[in-house]
Design a protein around this motif. Structure first.
Motif, PDB file in Angstrom:
ATOM      1  N   THR A   1       0.812  -1.215   0.000  1.00  0.00           N
ATOM      2  CA  THR A   1       0.000   0.000   0.000  1.00  0.00           C
ATOM      3  C   THR A   1       0.843   1.261   0.000  1.00  0.00           C
ATOM      4  O   THR A   1       0.426   2.280  -0.551  1.00  0.00           O
ATOM      5  N   GLU A   2       2.030   1.217   0.617  1.00  0.00           N
ATOM      6  CA  GLU A   2       2.905   2.387   0.625  1.00  0.00           C
ATOM      7  C   GLU A   2       3.358   2.726  -0.786  1.00  0.00           C
ATOM      8  O   GLU A   2       3.427   3.892  -1.171  1.00  0.00           O
TER       9      GLU A   2
ATOM     10  N   ARG B   1       1.713   1.976  -3.542  1.00  0.00           N
ATOM     11  CA  ARG B   1       0.515   2.473  -4.227  1.00  0.00           C
ATOM     12  C   ARG B   1       0.309   3.952  -3.939  1.00  0.00           C
ATOM     13  O   ARG B   1       0.055   4.755  -4.826  1.00  0.00           O
ATOM     14  N   GLN B   2       0.443   4.332  -2.673  1.00  0.00           N
ATOM     15  CA  GLN B   2       0.279   5.729  -2.275  1.00  0.00           C
ATOM     16  C   GLN B   2       1.400   6.599  -2.854  1.00  0.00           C
ATOM     17  O   GLN B   2       1.147   7.713  -3.328  1.00  0.00           O
TER      18      GLN B   2
ATOM     19  N   ALA C   1       0.760   7.479  -6.522  1.00  0.00           N
ATOM     20  CA  ALA C   1      -0.243   8.529  -6.678  1.00  0.00           C
ATOM     21  C   ALA C   1       0.338   9.896  -6.345  1.00  0.00           C
ATOM     22  O   ALA C   1       0.090  10.881  -7.056  1.00  0.00           O
ATOM     23  N   GLU C   2       1.116   9.976  -5.280  1.00  0.00           N
ATOM     24  CA  GLU C   2       1.724  11.251  -4.895  1.00  0.00           C
ATOM     25  C   GLU C   2       2.705  11.745  -5.960  1.00  0.00           C
ATOM     26  O   GLU C   2       2.750  12.944  -6.240  1.00  0.00           O
TER      27      GLU C   2
ATOM     28  N   ASN D   1      -6.208   6.265  -9.283  1.00  0.00           N
ATOM     29  CA  ASN D   1      -5.272   5.227  -8.859  1.00  0.00           C
ATOM     30  C   ASN D   1      -5.991   3.884  -8.810  1.00  0.00           C
ATOM     31  O   ASN D   1      -6.704   3.584  -7.860  1.00  0.00           O
TER      32      ASN D   1
END
Length: 99
Positions: free
Chosen positions: A66-67, A69-70, A73-74, A87
């Motif tokens: 998940t990190e 994935r985030q 997006a950032e 995303n």
């Protein structure tokens, strides 16, 4: 015979003369996002597909956590000219249609 149903964002009577310019902007954004994802240590070895439509970045593919994935997006949001980020990245352990 059928009549096509327009999408909410479609304007059938709009001037299409700026279409090539918009396409060039989308290509520029796509290249910059892909470059940033390939350079950053958290996202460079992930299976991320980048596409852009009307300055909206669409991230698809598979990432490890998940990190990541985030972070993807950032990184996409940090590119100048990006209007929105969609995303749709999935985690590598997720299964589709599993009950």
């Amino acid at each position: 015979m059928y009549t096509p149903w327009p999408l909410p964002d479609e304007n059938w009577f709009a001037d299409a003369s700026n279409q090539p310019e918009q396409h060039r902007e989308d290509v520029r954004i796509e290249a910059l996002v892909a470059q940033r994802l390939s350079i950053d240590w958290t996202t460079r070895r992930q299976q991320i597909i980048v596409s852009v439509q009307n300055r909206v970045v669409i991230l698809a593919g598979v990432v490890s956590d998940t990190e990541t994935r985030q972070a993807a997006a950032e990184l996409a949001w940090d590119v100048p000219g990006v209007f929105d980020v969609c995303n749709t990245l999935r985690l590598s352990g997720q299964r589709r249609g599993h009950r």
